[in-house]
Design an enzyme around this catalytic site. Structure first.
Site, PDB file in Angstrom:
ATOM      1  N   ASP A 144       0.857  -1.183   0.000  1.00 26.58           N
ATOM      2  CA  ASP A 144       0.000   0.000   0.000  1.00 26.58           C
ATOM      3  C   ASP A 144       0.896   1.236   0.000  1.00 26.58           C
ATOM      4  O   ASP A 144       1.897   1.264   0.711  1.00 26.58           O
ATOM      5  CB  ASP A 144      -0.894   0.001   1.249  1.00 26.58           C
TER       6      ASP A 144
ATOM      7  N   ASP B 173      -7.671  -5.671  -2.582  1.00 27.15           N
ATOM      8  CA  ASP B 173      -8.564  -4.732  -1.908  1.00 27.15           C
ATOM      9  C   ASP B 173      -7.989  -3.319  -1.999  1.00 27.15           C
ATOM     10  O   ASP B 173      -8.027  -2.554  -1.033  1.00 27.15           O
ATOM     11  CB  ASP B 173      -8.744  -5.142  -0.440  1.00 27.15           C
TER      12      ASP B 173
ATOM     13  N   HIS C 219     -10.594   1.217  -5.930  1.00 25.98           N
ATOM     14  CA  HIS C 219     -11.687   0.555  -6.638  1.00 25.98           C
ATOM     15  C   HIS C 219     -12.101   1.253  -7.926  1.00 25.98           C
ATOM     16  O   HIS C 219     -13.220   1.041  -8.417  1.00 25.98           O
ATOM     17  CB  HIS C 219     -12.899   0.413  -5.718  1.00 25.98           C
TER      18      HIS C 219
END
Length: 211
Positions: free
Chosen positions: A71, A141, A144
């Protein structure tokens, strides 16, 4: 302290941590990571403040694996100023940008999971070309948007070992329930013919790589 207690404590810490994953989906992620039948690390793309990483850490503790989280910790589009999930307390005043890394590190440290969670601060597409170890589980995840979801898929799905598990979060077949980018990843992966579906939980989809 026994291993069973440590795993239980990690799951409790995951439930209590800030984040966007309901506990039933988190437990399903933990069980999928615990039960994956092939060797290799668990890799998460998109970590926010560490909630889902703790569910994976519980499985890693139980099975002797490691969790790698990828991330940039600058937040996704929906976390930026003027968007729905913006939190001003997460803005680093020195640079004027979101920085979730301190909260992530605190979440992992307070749960006692630093020995099983390896945090990589980078964009997923930057790390992917440097990565060669086959993955036992890949959890997508990240951001999006359609572009970023495709980018994560293209960068990482091929690195999943045969027999490994692909987990995709926030899959909503009905556009009224949520964004469609993760659903597009799910449909494209299924259409490849290289995966079979496993039981799903809420918006979490699980697939096993067969070829």
């Amino acid at each position: 302290m026994s291993q069973a207690v440590r795993v239980t404590d990690l799951l409790a810490a995951a439930r209590a941590a800030s984040g966007f994953m309901p506990d039933d989906e988190g437990r399903a992620l933990y069980e999928a990571a615990r039960d994956v039948p092939v060797p290799g690390p668990l890799l998460e793309v998109g970590s926010w403040m560490g909630k889902s990483a703790l569910y994976l850490a519980a499985a890693a503790r139980e099975t002797g694996r490691r969790v790698v989280t990828v991330d940039h910790h600058r937040g996704s589009e929906e976390h930026q100023p003027g968007w729905e999930y913006h939190d001003p307390s997460l803005v680093d005043p020195a640079v004027g940008r979101i920085d979730t890394l301190p909260r992530f590190r605190r979440t992992i440290a307070e749960a006692g999971a630093e020995d099983v969670v390896v945090a990589v601060v980078a964009r997923s597409e930057t790390l992917a070309p440097l990565w060669s170890t086959p993955l036992a589980l890949l959890f997508l995840d990240g951001s999006h948007t359609e572009e970023s979801a495709r980018r994560d898929q293209d960068a990482w799905v091929a690195k999943l070992a045969v027999g490994g598990t692909l987990a995709i979060h926030d899959v909503f077949p009905d556009p009224a329930d949520g964004g469609q980018a993760p659903y597009g990843v799910y449909r494209r992966v299924l259409a490849s013919g290289e995966f079979e579906e496993l039981p799903d939980t809420g918006s979490l989809r699980l697939l096993r790589r067969t070829t």
